[in-house]
Design a protein around this motif. Structure first.
Motif, PDB file in Angstrom:
ATOM      1  N   TYR A   1       0.847  -1.194   0.000  1.00 59.59           N
ATOM      2  CA  TYR A   1       0.000   0.000   0.000  1.00 59.59           C
ATOM      3  C   TYR A   1       0.884   1.246   0.000  1.00 59.59           C
ATOM      4  O   TYR A   1       0.666   2.186  -0.767  1.00 59.59           O
ATOM      5  N   GLY A   2       1.941   1.250   0.866  1.00 57.47           N
ATOM      6  CA  GLY A   2       2.921   2.326   0.778  1.00 57.47           C
ATOM      7  C   GLY A   2       3.039   3.228   1.982  1.00 57.47           C
ATOM      8  O   GLY A   2       3.649   4.292   1.908  1.00 57.47           O
ATOM      9  N   GLU A   3       2.489   2.839   3.129  1.00 55.08           N
ATOM     10  CA  GLU A   3       2.616   3.673   4.331  1.00 55.08           C
ATOM     11  C   GLU A   3       3.834   3.216   5.138  1.00 55.08           C
ATOM     12  O   GLU A   3       3.957   2.039   5.466  1.00 55.08           O
ATOM     13  N   ALA A   4       4.723   4.146   5.467  1.00 50.59           N
ATOM     14  CA  ALA A   4       5.932   3.828   6.243  1.00 50.59           C
ATOM     15  C   ALA A   4       5.960   4.682   7.502  1.00 50.59           C
ATOM     16  O   ALA A   4       5.695   5.891   7.444  1.00 50.59           O
ATOM     17  N   ILE A   5       6.272   4.045   8.630  1.00 48.82           N
ATOM     18  CA  ILE A   5       6.276   4.754   9.912  1.00 48.82           C
ATOM     19  C   ILE A   5       7.556   4.425  10.679  1.00 48.82           C
ATOM     20  O   ILE A   5       7.909   3.251  10.834  1.00 48.82           O
ATOM     21  N   PHE A   6       8.250   5.462  11.143  1.00 49.51           N
ATOM     22  CA  PHE A   6       9.358   5.309  12.087  1.00 49.51           C
ATOM     23  C   PHE A   6       8.801   5.561  13.478  1.00 49.51           C
ATOM     24  O   PHE A   6       8.213   6.620  13.737  1.00 49.51           O
ATOM     25  N   ARG A   7       8.998   4.607  14.377  1.00 43.55           N
ATOM     26  CA  ARG A   7       8.432   4.760  15.717  1.00 43.55           C
ATOM     27  C   ARG A   7       9.540   4.640  16.754  1.00 43.55           C
ATOM     28  O   ARG A   7      10.094   3.558  16.983  1.00 43.55           O
ATOM     29  N   ASP A   8       9.890   5.772  17.355  1.00 47.47           N
ATOM     30  CA  ASP A   8      10.907   5.820  18.433  1.00 47.47           C
ATOM     31  C   ASP A   8      12.207   5.121  18.024  1.00 47.47           C
ATOM     32  O   ASP A   8      12.801   4.347  18.788  1.00 47.47           O
ATOM     33  N   VAL A   9      12.680   5.401  16.820  1.00 51.70           N
ATOM     34  CA  VAL A   9      13.861   4.719  16.284  1.00 51.70           C
ATOM     35  C   VAL A   9      15.138   5.410  16.756  1.00 51.70           C
ATOM     36  O   VAL A   9      15.279   6.628  16.651  1.00 51.70           O
ATOM     37  N   SER A  10      16.055   4.608  17.276  1.00 49.11           N
ATOM     38  CA  SER A  10      17.402   5.081  17.599  1.00 49.11           C
ATOM     39  C   SER A  10      18.396   4.209  16.851  1.00 49.11           C
ATOM     40  O   SER A  10      18.200   2.989  16.726  1.00 49.11           O
ATOM     41  N   PHE A  11      19.457   4.831  16.354  1.00 48.77           N
ATOM     42  CA  PHE A  11      20.437   4.066  15.573  1.00 48.77           C
ATOM     43  C   PHE A  11      21.765   4.808  15.537  1.00 48.77           C
ATOM     44  O   PHE A  11      21.830   6.035  15.491  1.00 48.77           O
TER      45      PHE A  11
ATOM     46  N   LEU B   1      20.549   8.670  14.892  1.00 47.65           N
ATOM     47  CA  LEU B   1      19.138   9.002  15.116  1.00 47.65           C
ATOM     48  C   LEU B   1      18.792   8.721  16.580  1.00 47.65           C
ATOM     49  O   LEU B   1      19.228   7.717  17.149  1.00 47.65           O
ATOM     50  N   ARG B   2      17.971   9.612  17.141  1.00 40.91           N
ATOM     51  CA  ARG B   2      17.584   9.453  18.551  1.00 40.91           C
ATOM     52  C   ARG B   2      16.067   9.612  18.679  1.00 40.91           C
ATOM     53  O   ARG B   2      15.532  10.686  18.362  1.00 40.91           O
ATOM     54  N   ASP B   3      15.397   8.560  19.123  1.00 40.74           N
ATOM     55  CA  ASP B   3      13.936   8.610  19.319  1.00 40.74           C
ATOM     56  C   ASP B   3      13.247   9.262  18.126  1.00 40.74           C
ATOM     57  O   ASP B   3      12.428  10.184  18.272  1.00 40.74           O
ATOM     58  N   PHE B   4      13.567   8.759  16.948  1.00 39.31           N
ATOM     59  CA  PHE B   4      13.104   9.367  15.700  1.00 39.31           C
ATOM     60  C   PHE B   4      11.706   8.848  15.354  1.00 39.31           C
ATOM     61  O   PHE B   4      11.458   7.639  15.361  1.00 39.31           O
ATOM     62  N   ASN B   5      10.792   9.778  15.051  1.00 39.84           N
ATOM     63  CA  ASN B   5       9.418   9.421  14.674  1.00 39.84           C
ATOM     64  C   ASN B   5       9.045  10.120  13.377  1.00 39.84           C
ATOM     65  O   ASN B   5       9.278  11.328  13.210  1.00 39.84           O
ATOM     66  N   LEU B   6       8.480   9.344  12.463  1.00 41.29           N
ATOM     67  CA  LEU B   6       8.077   9.906  11.167  1.00 41.29           C
ATOM     68  C   LEU B   6       6.997   9.022  10.571  1.00 41.29           C
ATOM     69  O   LEU B   6       7.085   7.794  10.629  1.00 41.29           O
ATOM     70  N   GLN B   7       5.975   9.665  10.000  1.00 42.63           N
ATOM     71  CA  GLN B   7       4.929   8.921   9.298  1.00 42.63           C
ATOM     72  C   GLN B   7       4.847   9.403   7.856  1.00 42.63           C
ATOM     73  O   GLN B   7       4.686  10.595   7.597  1.00 42.63           O
ATOM     74  N   ALA B   8       5.000   8.454   6.922  1.00 37.89           N
ATOM     75  CA  ALA B   8       4.853   8.746   5.499  1.00 37.89           C
ATOM     76  C   ALA B   8       3.611   8.022   5.015  1.00 37.89           C
ATOM     77  O   ALA B   8       3.573   6.784   4.971  1.00 37.89           O
ATOM     78  N   LYS B   9       2.584   8.776   4.688  1.00 41.57           N
ATOM     79  CA  LYS B   9       1.344   8.158   4.221  1.00 41.57           C
ATOM     80  C   LYS B   9       1.505   7.658   2.793  1.00 41.57           C
ATOM     81  O   LYS B   9       2.345   8.141   2.041  1.00 41.57           O
ATOM     82  N   ALA B  10       0.691   6.698   2.449  1.00 43.47           N
ATOM     83  CA  ALA B  10       0.762   6.105   1.111  1.00 43.47           C
ATOM     84  C   ALA B  10       0.531   7.168   0.052  1.00 43.47           C
ATOM     85  O   ALA B  10      -0.400   7.976   0.151  1.00 43.47           O
ATOM     86  N   GLY B  11       1.407   7.181  -0.954  1.00 40.23           N
ATOM     87  CA  GLY B  11       1.262   8.122  -2.053  1.00 40.23           C
ATOM     88  C   GLY B  11       1.851   9.491  -1.789  1.00 40.23           C
ATOM     89  O   GLY B  11       1.871  10.341  -2.682  1.00 40.23           O
TER      90      GLY B  11
ATOM     91  N   VAL C   1      17.909  -1.328  13.191  1.00 41.47           N
ATOM     92  CA  VAL C   1      17.767  -0.283  14.212  1.00 41.47           C
ATOM     93  C   VAL C   1      18.272  -0.810  15.550  1.00 41.47           C
ATOM     94  O   VAL C   1      18.232  -2.013  15.832  1.00 41.47           O
ATOM     95  N   ASP C   2      18.747   0.114  16.390  1.00 37.39           N
ATOM     96  CA  ASP C   2      19.184  -0.249  17.742  1.00 37.39           C
ATOM     97  C   ASP C   2      17.997  -0.298  18.695  1.00 37.39           C
ATOM     98  O   ASP C   2      17.979  -1.083  19.643  1.00 37.39           O
ATOM     99  N   ALA C   3      17.013   0.562  18.450  1.00 39.05           N
ATOM    100  CA  ALA C   3      15.815   0.599  19.295  1.00 39.05           C
ATOM    101  C   ALA C   3      14.656   1.121  18.459  1.00 39.05           C
ATOM    102  O   ALA C   3      14.850   1.768  17.432  1.00 39.05           O
ATOM    103  N   GLY C   4      13.431   0.830  18.925  1.00 40.25           N
ATOM    104  CA  GLY C   4      12.261   1.257  18.170  1.00 40.25           C
ATOM    105  C   GLY C   4      11.937   0.294  17.039  1.00 40.25           C
ATOM    106  O   GLY C   4      12.450  -0.832  16.989  1.00 40.25           O
ATOM    107  N   CYS C   5      11.107   0.730  16.122  1.00 40.53           N
ATOM    108  CA  CYS C   5      10.732  -0.127  14.999  1.00 40.53           C
ATOM    109  C   CYS C   5      10.327   0.725  13.798  1.00 40.53           C
ATOM    110  O   CYS C   5      10.022   1.912  13.919  1.00 40.53           O
ATOM    111  N   ILE C   6      10.340   0.080  12.632  1.00 43.58           N
ATOM    112  CA  ILE C   6       9.885   0.710  11.392  1.00 43.58           C
ATOM    113  C   ILE C   6       8.754  -0.142  10.845  1.00 43.58           C
ATOM    114  O   ILE C   6       8.895  -1.372  10.718  1.00 43.58           O
ATOM    115  N   LEU C   7       7.648   0.482  10.534  1.00 44.70           N
ATOM    116  CA  LEU C   7       6.468  -0.231  10.049  1.00 44.70           C
ATOM    117  C   LEU C   7       6.241   0.066   8.573  1.00 44.70           C
ATOM    118  O   LEU C   7       6.420   1.197   8.120  1.00 44.70           O
TER     119      LEU C   7
END
Length: 589
Positions: free
Chosen positions: A345-355, A364-374, A400-406
């Protein structure tokens, strides 16, 4: 691989090397049979020679030519057959070497293709190439030839010993004194030479890495007038490699002359004691001749084995590097429950990512980002802020060292890595092309693609008119990385290649940095229609190219400093405003 494991070596390395030979067990058995036939037939020669000599003095009136010719005839026949079987053995050895080299290089390269990107960030390309070429050649030259040579030496020594015992057992005692000395000398020399061969391989790898690096950067070297400094550095590394090679070869070749000296001492003692026995009537002239020849065949292989052991030290040092490369850990295996993406579908989310690329320095420290599809997401920020790191994590080039990417609501660790990367198409600032036709380069990411589709993408990327002017058009061959065309043209070709992808997500890392402003505007216009309904991540330094992005994310010190549309960020008069204003002031100036 730990240093202890690398230096455990002889049993460990021999076992691993044997596994390669054991794959061709049938060929080895044929080789052993040919070796036995060739050696045993040749080893009957000295006995027949002695019998022919004895036939000279059988009759008081002269030579018994009938018996002389009889023994000589058999001797010639045995030697001819021995040479024939030796020739067949040489052909088989060449075939075996070819198969082993092919398999070993295949295993190394397959493992390279599984290694994480971090590995290639740490090691020089030239050093890796040195392992795949020089080190594997060194290993296999020794592996195939020396293995059979050692077996041949064992057969020769044992057969010669038996024959000498049947001729004059008492004279065999001479070797009780000389052989242990030879063995101790060989062991002492090889214990000092092996570390030197390891250093030689290392220094050669460093030299190859430097040469590869300088050849790639020769334009920069000349632009900055650093030719003399580069030559000085090359001379130093070249001298180190030569000196390391000289030290290794010096100690490696000492064993041969030392053992040869002991063998000549044995021959001298045999001549003295043989003469005494002859005078006492304990042995005949023919037997003395046979014994001397068998003594040479007995001690000769020992001398050859000493030289082979020197070669084996070089092979072991090379094998350490080869197996170390083979044993580099591949990318972390996919989770057992990881699935293959069916639809994206194309939605990508960074949730509390540290690396961080190292534990000492977080990117990166506690990085959060939401990219909606399209959506078209533009990522900007100062150098070193972490823009390219975001792309590396999206593609799982690093974990990633911590957090997750969806991706579409699912953790990317629950998606098979190949499937995840197949959801993206990338156009990087460093345009990569391979040796092949323009058509092959454009169609690289898709199978069964038509010429019409390739031409359509080339037109959209504003490169078709250039290609059609070439003598062979789309069938024009590109040299290594397309070095005979401009950087801008190379980048346009990679953009056209990306346009042919069916991926639902697009990554553009400074994709238009090497084209002029007018062409860039044309490409942006063409790519807007192609990016429709695709999630796009755009890294750009030219802020004018991302004003139409749905979301602009400004990164600073590993965190999002601000985000919004171009208009919203300009109204905030924050970091983005300062960057944009600075660029246009520079352009105006």
């Amino acid at each position: 691989m730990s240093n202890e494991r690398i230096r455990a070596p002889k049993k460990y390395l021999l076992l691993r090397l044997w596994r390669y030979l054991n794959r061709y067990y049938f060929l080895i058995m044929i080789g052993v049979a040919l070796m036995l036939l060739s050696n045993v037939l040749a080893l009957f020669g000295p006995k027949l020679s002695g019998m022919a000599i004895d036939a000279i003095g059988i009759r008081a009136g002269g030579v018994d030519f009938e018996k002389v010719f009889y023994y000589v005839g058999w001797m010639i026949g045995f030697y001819v057959l021995s040479a024939f079987f030796a020739y067949l053995l040489s052909l088989l050895t060449i075939s075996l070497t070819k198969k082993v080299i092919y398999q070993m290089r295949k295993d190394v390269f397959e493992n390279l293709s599984k290694l994480p990107v971090a590995f290639f960030d740490q090691y020089q390309t030239g050093d890796i190439i040195s392992i795949i070429t020089y080190d594997i050649d060194t290993v296999n030259q020794s592996l195939s030839n020396d293995f059979l040579q050692i077996m041949q030496s064992i057969v020769t020594v044992l057969f010669s010993l038996v024959m000498m015992l049947t001729i004059a057992p008492v004279m065999v005692l001479i070797f009780v004194a000389t052989i242990p000395v030879s063995v101790l000398l060989t062991k002492f020399i090889t214990s000092h030479s092996r570390p030197l061969y390891r250093v030689r391989s290392k220094k050669l790898g460093e030299l190859n890495g430097f040469v590869e690096e300088m050849l790639n950067g020769q334009k920069t070297t000349r632009a900055y007038g650093r030719e003399e400094q580069v030559i000085e550095t090359f001379d130093r590394k070249n001298k180190e490699a030569v000196e390391a090679n000289t030290r290794a070869e010096y100690y490696g070749t000492l064993s041969g002359p030392c053992v040869n000296f002991m063998n000549n001492t044995s021959l001298a003692l045999i001549s003295v004691f043989g003469s005494l026995l002859y005078l006492q009537g304990g042995i005949g002239i023919g037997d003395i001749s046979s014994f001397v020849q068998y003594s040479r065949k007995f001690s000769g292989p020992i001398n050859e084995t000493a030289n082979i052991i020197g070669e084996l030290q070089s092979a072991f040092a090379a094998a350490e590097r080869v197996f170390k490369l083979m044993d580099e850990l591949p990318e972390k295996a996919d989770d057992e429950k990881a699935r293959i993406l069916q639809e994206v579908y194309g939605e990508a989310i960074f949730r509390d990512v540290s690396f961080g690329y190292s534990k000492e320095r977080q990117i990166l420290r506690d990085f959060n980002l939401q990219a909606k599809a399209g959506q078209q997401i533009a990522i900007v920020g100062p150098t070193g802020a972490g823009k390219t790191t975001i792309i590396n994590l999206l593609m799982r080039f690093y974990d990633v060292d911590a957090g997750c990417i969806l991706l579409d609501g699912e953790d990317t660790y629950q998606i098979k890595r190949d499937s995840l990367r197949g959801a993206y198409t990338m156009v990087l600032q460093d345009a990569w092309l391979f040796h092949g036709t323009i058509y092959d380069n454009l169609a690289y990411g898709r199978e069964n693609i038509t010429m019409e589709e390739v031409e359509r993408a080339a037109k959209a990327a504003k490169i078709c008119s250039y290609i059609e002017k070439l003598p062979e058009g789309f069938q024009t061959m590109l040299s290594d990385n397309g070095v005979h065309i401009s950087k801008g043209q190379r980048q346009l070709l990679t953009i056209a290649r990306a346009m042919l992808s069916d991926a639902r997500m697009l990554i553009l890392d400074e994709a238009t940095s090497n084209v002029d402003t007018r062409t860039e505007m044309q490409i942006q216009e063409a790519m807007r229609s192609l990016m429709k309904d695709k999630t796009c991540f755009v890294i750009a330094h030219r802020l004018s190219t991302i004003r139409g992005a749905d979301l602009i994310v400004v990164i600073q010190d590993g965190r999002i400093a601000e985000q919004g549309t171009h208009t919203e960020l300009m109204e905030k008069r924050g970091l983005y405003y300062q960057m944009y204003d600075a660029q246009f002031e520079s352009a105006g100036a």
